[in-house]
Every structure is written in structure tokens, then in C-alpha cells.
Design a protein around this motif. Structure first.
Motif, mmCIF file in Angstrom:
data_model
loop_
_atom_site.group_PDB
_atom_site.id
_atom_site.type_symbol
_atom_site.label_atom_id
_atom_site.label_comp_id
_atom_site.label_asym_id
_atom_site.label_seq_id
_atom_site.Cartn_x
_atom_site.Cartn_y
_atom_site.Cartn_z
ATOM 1 N N SER A 185 0.833 -1.194 0.000
ATOM 2 C CA SER A 185 0.000 0.000 0.000
ATOM 3 C C SER A 185 0.876 1.256 0.000
ATOM 4 O O SER A 185 0.651 2.187 -0.768
ATOM 5 C CB SER A 185 -0.921 -0.023 1.228
ATOM 6 O OG SER A 185 -1.780 1.096 1.228
ATOM 7 N N GLY A 186 1.891 1.265 0.817
ATOM 8 C CA GLY A 186 2.777 2.415 0.910
ATOM 9 C C GLY A 186 3.563 2.667 -0.364
ATOM 10 O O GLY A 186 3.834 3.814 -0.733
ATOM 11 N N TYR A 187 3.903 1.573 -1.061
ATOM 12 C CA TYR A 187 4.686 1.744 -2.279
ATOM 13 C C TYR A 187 3.932 2.476 -3.375
ATOM 14 O O TYR A 187 4.535 3.097 -4.259
ATOM 15 C CB TYR A 187 5.250 0.406 -2.780
ATOM 16 C CG TYR A 187 6.741 0.352 -2.515
ATOM 17 C CD1 TYR A 187 7.232 -0.077 -1.291
ATOM 18 C CD2 TYR A 187 7.661 0.817 -3.455
ATOM 19 C CE1 TYR A 187 8.585 -0.060 -1.017
ATOM 20 C CE2 TYR A 187 9.017 0.838 -3.190
ATOM 21 C CZ TYR A 187 9.479 0.404 -1.975
ATOM 22 O OH TYR A 187 10.825 0.438 -1.704
ATOM 23 N N LEU B 236 -9.599 8.782 -8.938
ATOM 24 C CA LEU B 236 -10.246 7.473 -8.994
ATOM 25 C C LEU B 236 -9.936 6.673 -7.721
ATOM 26 O O LEU B 236 -10.793 5.943 -7.221
ATOM 27 C CB LEU B 236 -9.776 6.695 -10.232
ATOM 28 C CG LEU B 236 -10.391 5.288 -10.392
ATOM 29 C CD1 LEU B 236 -11.913 5.350 -10.513
ATOM 30 C CD2 LEU B 236 -9.796 4.557 -11.601
ATOM 31 N N GLY B 237 -8.746 6.848 -7.178
ATOM 32 C CA GLY B 237 -8.353 6.099 -5.973
ATOM 33 C C GLY B 237 -9.350 6.287 -4.825
ATOM 34 O O GLY B 237 -9.855 5.314 -4.263
ATOM 35 N N HIS B 238 -9.650 7.533 -4.506
ATOM 36 C CA HIS B 238 -10.614 7.797 -3.437
ATOM 37 C C HIS B 238 -11.984 7.217 -3.766
ATOM 38 O O HIS B 238 -12.685 6.700 -2.890
ATOM 39 C CB HIS B 238 -10.760 9.313 -3.216
ATOM 40 C CG HIS B 238 -9.653 9.913 -2.407
ATOM 41 N ND1 HIS B 238 -9.257 11.230 -2.532
ATOM 42 C CD2 HIS B 238 -8.862 9.369 -1.442
ATOM 43 C CE1 HIS B 238 -8.259 11.477 -1.694
ATOM 44 N NE2 HIS B 238 -7.999 10.364 -1.024
ATOM 45 N N ALA B 239 -12.381 7.323 -5.031
ATOM 46 C CA ALA B 239 -13.690 6.801 -5.433
ATOM 47 C C ALA B 239 -13.748 5.292 -5.242
ATOM 48 O O ALA B 239 -14.731 4.751 -4.743
ATOM 49 C CB ALA B 239 -13.981 7.185 -6.885
ATOM 50 N N ILE B 240 -12.662 4.617 -5.602
ATOM 51 C CA ILE B 240 -12.609 3.155 -5.421
ATOM 52 C C ILE B 240 -12.677 2.809 -3.941
ATOM 53 O O ILE B 240 -13.440 1.944 -3.515
ATOM 54 C CB ILE B 240 -11.311 2.564 -6.036
ATOM 55 C CG1 ILE B 240 -11.359 2.668 -7.557
ATOM 56 C CG2 ILE B 240 -11.107 1.115 -5.593
ATOM 57 C CD1 ILE B 240 -10.053 2.255 -8.240
ATOM 58 N N VAL C 12 -5.049 3.705 -4.833
ATOM 59 C CA VAL C 12 -4.274 4.738 -5.536
ATOM 60 C C VAL C 12 -3.488 4.120 -6.698
ATOM 61 O O VAL C 12 -3.346 4.735 -7.764
ATOM 62 C CB VAL C 12 -3.321 5.466 -4.552
ATOM 63 C CG1 VAL C 12 -2.277 6.294 -5.300
ATOM 64 C CG2 VAL C 12 -4.126 6.349 -3.608
ATOM 65 N N ALA C 13 -3.002 2.900 -6.512
ATOM 66 C CA ALA C 13 -2.252 2.236 -7.583
ATOM 67 C C ALA C 13 -3.121 2.114 -8.837
ATOM 68 O O ALA C 13 -2.679 2.406 -9.954
ATOM 69 C CB ALA C 13 -1.778 0.864 -7.111
ATOM 70 N N ILE C 14 -4.370 1.709 -8.655
ATOM 71 C CA ILE C 14 -5.281 1.614 -9.800
ATOM 72 C C ILE C 14 -5.560 3.011 -10.362
ATOM 73 O O ILE C 14 -5.611 3.225 -11.568
ATOM 74 C CB ILE C 14 -6.599 0.913 -9.390
ATOM 75 C CG1 ILE C 14 -6.296 -0.498 -8.871
ATOM 76 C CG2 ILE C 14 -7.568 0.865 -10.565
ATOM 77 C CD1 ILE C 14 -7.486 -1.210 -8.246
ATOM 78 N N GLY C 15 -5.680 3.971 -9.431
ATOM 79 C CA GLY C 15 -5.889 5.358 -9.848
ATOM 80 C C GLY C 15 -4.729 5.884 -10.689
ATOM 81 O O GLY C 15 -4.919 6.649 -11.638
#
Lengths: 359, 359
Positions: free
Chosen positions: B176-178, B244-248, B263-266
Motif C-alpha cells: 500500500s505504501g509503495y 479514482l483512488g478515493h472513489a474506489i 491509488v495504484a489503480i488510480g
């Protein structure tokens, strides 16, 4: 209208003082906002809220009215106001107007300081006392264990002071506010001190000089705050009269004596200690006589226990390791900090009660 | 030990990153404090609290441990911590140490920001993700109606990053941090991006480069924040991947996907939109493959409804009047803001799901 500019660390703002400003707020706001939320209390709302609302056109306006009184500076009231901000869709480009006395300014200011990490707010003081708190950016709420323990520094973007709103003030609130004006005079403007203490507050003519007195008081406060925004140095001078003042307030029980009334006695005591320790020439008898004529409840001190008062002074936020830091005066207009030991303070307070307060 | 200085508007502070720093906190604190209060959570306390306590000598120390998890960022937990500060007699010359991940930093930081109008605090991050939040001074708690809606800007006086504390991190938290390290690489350091995405996070060797990656990530964050502390301009770039990250995150339900995973997907989506709208050459396939190998839950997106996600993106704090402001990339290291209309966003997101995410 009178005006002065205050230079805070991250922005400058104007203080505007005049008659009827509440009718022209809309045209005096310097910036466009997406939304305006007026926060006021149940005492001020019926008097002035509609006027302010009517002066604002073209921007969505919401209002929140909370029950008047110091008890409103609570965590739960704070949370309710934040909820109102969210429910009314305030965003980062919104404005809060704090319409009222010190409680409204402190509470609404803290909401503005912490909503979405800080949004703009305007102070619209409606008491004389608030001339002091509306400037300088100190905002706070109370904790059950102590007053103003939760808060931050967040300067308003503007201060709009409609002196007409002061005409509805009860006399004891006018009196309470004048203690801070006199304090400001003691700190930096002997003429202001002499002028204010030559007037009768009960006289209607006081409204004619009020604008001038407020401006001078604010100018002194502003100049101190500009030099020391975060209270690491000379801002402590503003505490003149407050060491004993706060102790009287809490020892008498909040509500039994107003803040300003307690500070007035505190000022007398600071003058007395200045005379005793610094051999300063102080207008103690004059101030005592004037306070008496205006009806300040000077006898409250005689009913309070000296050692309890000294205990409270030791616990003051500004005191460190058991000694009491007092603001004294070398002469009118020349404040100085001095550490006073507990035993000496007790003796001075006892003598003050006897020599000055029992005349 | 690696070190860098950050210049906030009202003071500068050091970020120090190294192995075993938790054992030397006492000697690394630059100032004398009357009192130290360590605030940490139930997950971190059993691992590192004693080490930090033992490193501090000569100063009265108190500790507060609250139940770990995002739900701690509540008004009631905030009030409890303030009460602990008062009951332990913290004064204006006291220090708070925030020992833990982002939740601890945000919450303890907001306590420090508002206790007696602001006292000093030190961030001691114990997660990779917190490399991002520990720098920049944003502190906040949640309101039932939205995350981080109550808070302020209050920079720490120091950031002490003991990378040894990261060795106990669960793998999914490292991952997650990465995502934020990779984001920082995308914004300003293509080499960091390429280096990080050439490693296997599950490999123990990652601990050897972690210190370097964290320092580079923090340096980028710091440089942006120094230029725009209050988020009026380029600080918005830090939002790359977060629209998008927050939305996901919220659509999937908090806890079902971590912040970094979302966030990675975002980030992938931001790259896709950059390619489509700016004809930018983007390493989409590489990043997609790397994320897949590290076990990021990429398939979460396929289960989420496009129009619900677009609705949430429209409600983002950074969006105004129905359009969505997205951070895009002209190329790796060159962010740019762009407004995307709702219809276009819907189309892009549908195509992204099909073309990229269903490989």
C-alpha cells in the motif's frame, strides 16, 4: 468610518469601524465567495442578523444560531457547527461571518480555522469587549477542565465593527468592555487612559467617543500582535491586569463577575504592585474612584480568600514552576514583565485589599 | 542515516531516516521540553513504545495508547486525547510524539495543532505509507459525513523515520505504501519510478533500498509542499491517482481495499487518461504487470459500477461545479491539471476497464 490595517504573518487584514456597517457588509467584502455562512447567537440574531443577511446579495447564504453564553464554547457545539458547514455544502472557497461578541468570535473562528483545514472568516464584533478578541487571530473553545484550552491561531480576513450595534449593549457589558480599553491605554497610550477615565460611561455622550476609543484600543492590540503573533514575547503584556483578573473570575465563579470587571480590579492591583516593587508613580486613586463611580463591583475582592487567589494565579497558563509572572508598569505606557514569588504576592495582595480596596 | 531539511512557512524541520532511530530519540530532539507525551496505537505500542520511552531520559514522559484503526480519527477520540494532555499537565513547552502510521500522525498532529493553540510535535512514522503524510503539516480527523474534513496545517518540528520499524509491517501495508512512492516517482523522479517498479516487494532485499526510496519520495513531497503549503496551486499535483483512488476506496467500502491499493489503480487510470487526452507515452503495460506481480488487487475495479465511481469523483474536495479536475502526466515527471467532463470521464473509465484492466 475609521480604518486600520493589521499585518498578520500570512496575510494582512483591515479593521473597519463605523456606524451602520451591518447594512453594507455585502459591498465591503473584498473577495468573491462560493457560499457565506453567518454564525451568531440567540441574543444577537433577533437584533442584527436580518440586516447583515439583507446586505449580502448574489451569494448563497446560510445562518446558524446557537444559544448565547459561555457554555456554547463547548466541544459539542463546535461539532454541531462543523456539521452545519458540511450539510450546507461549504467548500474551501466559502466564508464564515462571526456576528456577535467574544464567544461567537472564538467559537466561529475555531470552526473556520479547522473546517477543511481552514477557511476565511470575518469578525463582526457586537460588544465593546470583543474589540480585544476580534483582533489577533486567537480562536478557541473550552474544555471541561479549563477555558480556551483547545484552539488555534487563525486571523480573520476582515473585521467589521458596526458601533451602532453597541447601543443595545446592557450597561454592565459596556463597562466590562471598557476595562480592556483602559488596559490598552495603560500599555501604550496614556492619553487614551486619561480620556477614557474622565468620561462617565452611563452618559449617552460616550457613544460619540466610542469609535475613537475602540480604534485606539485595537491599534495598540494590533501593534503588539503584529510584533509577536504566537505569544512568545511581548504579547504577554496584553495580560496586564489578567493575572489577578482571571483568579477573581474563577474564584468568584464565572457569571458572578464579568471578565472586564475582574480585569479592572486586576489593573488596580498591577498598578499597586508596580508602585510597591518599581516605585512607579501610578494613578491608583484616580482609577479606583472612576471605577467606583461607574459601578464596577470593587467589593467582590474583599469576599475572596487571598491564598485561594494566589493558588489560582500560580496555575495561570503564563506562569511557570510555581512563580507568578506579572505584567507591571514602569510608568503609564511602559509595561514590563516581572516574576513575583508566592510569599511576596500573598503579602502584596493582603496589603492591596487593606490599603486600596477598603477605602 | 539520511537527512533532509524541509522549509515550512513558519519554521524549518529535519527529516531523519535510518536504522534503529527509535533507540536514540532522546538524543536527537533538538530542544528541551517540560514534558513529553507519546501518542500511539494498540498495534504499534507493543512493538516500539518501550524502545522510544527508554531513549528519553530526564523529561517527564506520559503515554497514551488508543485502539488502532481509521475509526480512531473521530471527534470523541480527539477529545479523549486532549483530556489526557490536560490531565498530564502538558503546557506550552511540552512535546507530543506521534508514533505510528498515518492515523496516529493525523490524529496526534491535530491534537498538537489545537492543544493550547498549538504545541510542538514529532512524527515517528512506522509505515511506508506515512512517508507521505508525515511531511507537509496536514493533520485531520474525520467527520461522520466525510474523511479529513476537520483539521489544520501544523508542521512537525522533526520527522524521525526508523526504517527498522517497517520490517514488522504486513506485506499488504508495505504494498500500500509503495503506491505513494511510485506516485512521487511519476510526479518528479522517473528514475525512482523505474527503480521501484523493477523490484519485487516480497523480496527481502527491498529493505536495503527502502531507505533510499523513502528519502526520494519525501524529498519530492517536501519540494511540492514548500512551494505551496496551503494547497492553492501545485500541491494539487500530489493528488495524482487519487481522484479514482478515493472513489474506489469509498465505493468498495473502506477496509476492503487499502488506500495505496486504490491509488495504484488510480495511477494506472491517470496514465491511461494522459495517453488518450495528451497523447503522452506512458508505461501503462509495465506498471500494470508489476502491480499484478506484487499482488495489488487489480480486479476490484471490474466489480464496481462506472457511474457510481464517476459520481464520487465529482464530489471530490478538489472538484468544482460538476467537472472533475484530474492530475495527468505530459510525460513521467511532468504533471499537469486538466478538467474532464463527466460524459468523457465515463467513457474513458469504461474503455480503461476494458482495454487495460481486463488483460
Amino acid at each position: 468610518m475609521k480604518e486600520l490595517s493589521i499585518h498578520a504573518s500570512n496575510h494582512s487584514y483591515k479593521v473597519q469601524i463605523g456606524k451602520g456597517l451591518r447594512h453594507t457588509v455585502g459591498s465591503m467584502i473584498a473577495k468573491d465567495y462560493s457560499h457565506v455562512m453567518i454564525i451568531t447567537d440567540s441574543q444577537v440574531a433577533p437584533l442584527y442578523l436580518e440586516d447583515v443577511k439583507h446586505s449580502l446579495t448574489g451569494t448563497p447564504i446560510d445562518t446558524v444560531i446557537f444559544p448565547a453564553g459561555e457554555q456554547a464554547k463547548s466541544m459539542s457545539q463546535y461539532e454541531e457547527l462543523l456539521t452545519a458547514c458540511i450539510e450546507n455544502s461549504l467548500d474551501r472557497k466559502s466564508l464564515i461571518i462571526a456576528l456577535g461578541g467574544g464567544v461567537v468570535g472564538d467559537l466561529a473562528g475555531f470552526v473556520a480555522a479547522t473546517y477543511m483545514r481552514g477557511i476565511d472568516y470575518i469578525q463582526m464584533p457586537t460588544t465593546v469587549l470583543a474589540h480585544d478578541s476580534s483582533v489577533g487571530g486567537k480562536v478557541a473553545i473550552n474544555h471541561p477542565l479549563g477555558k480556551n484550552l483547545i484552539g488555534s491561531f487563525h486571523s480573520p480576513v476582515q473585521v467589521l465593527y458596526d458601533v451602532e450595534t453597541l447601543q443595545t449593549l446592557p450597561y454592565h457589558e459596556l463597562r466590562s468592555g471598557y476595562a480592556e480599553i483602559i488596559k490598552h491605554g495603560c500599555l501604550d497610550d496614556p492619553d487614551l487612559f486619561h480620556d477614557a477615565t474622565s468620561r462617565s460611561l452611563a452618559d449617552e455622550a460616550i457613544t460619540e467617543v466610542l469609535e475613537d476609543h475602540l480604534l485606539k484600543g485595537i491599534a495598540i492590540k494590533a501593534s503588539v500582535v503584529e510584533q509577536d503573533e504566537k505569544e512568545t514575547g511581548i504579547r504577554k503584556y496584553l495580560n496586564l491586569g489578567h493575572t489577578l483578573g482571571h483568579a477573581i473570575e474563577s474564584e468568584a465563579g464565572y457569571g458572578h463577575v464579568t471578565h472586564g470587571e475582574a480585569v479592572a480590579i486586576g489593573l488596580l492591583f498591577a498598578m499597586y504592585v508596580s508602585k510597591e516593587k518599581l516605585e512607579a508613580s501610578m494613578p491608583i486613586a484616580n482609577l479606583y474612584a472612576w471605577l467606583g463611580k461607574q459601578g464596577y463591583p470593587l467589593n467582590v475582592l474583599t469576599h475572596l480568600d487571598t491564598s485561594s487567589l494566589v493558588d489560582r494565579m500560580k496555575k495561570d497558563k503564563k506562569s511557570t514552576s510555581g512563580k507568578v509572572n506579572m505584567v507591571l508598569l514602569e510608568e503609564l505606557g511602559k509595561p514590563v514583565m516581572m516574576e513575583v514569588k508566592e510569599t511576596e504576592l500573598t503579602e502584596l495582595l493582603n496589603r492591596f485589599k487593606e490599603e486600596v480596596m477598603s477605602c
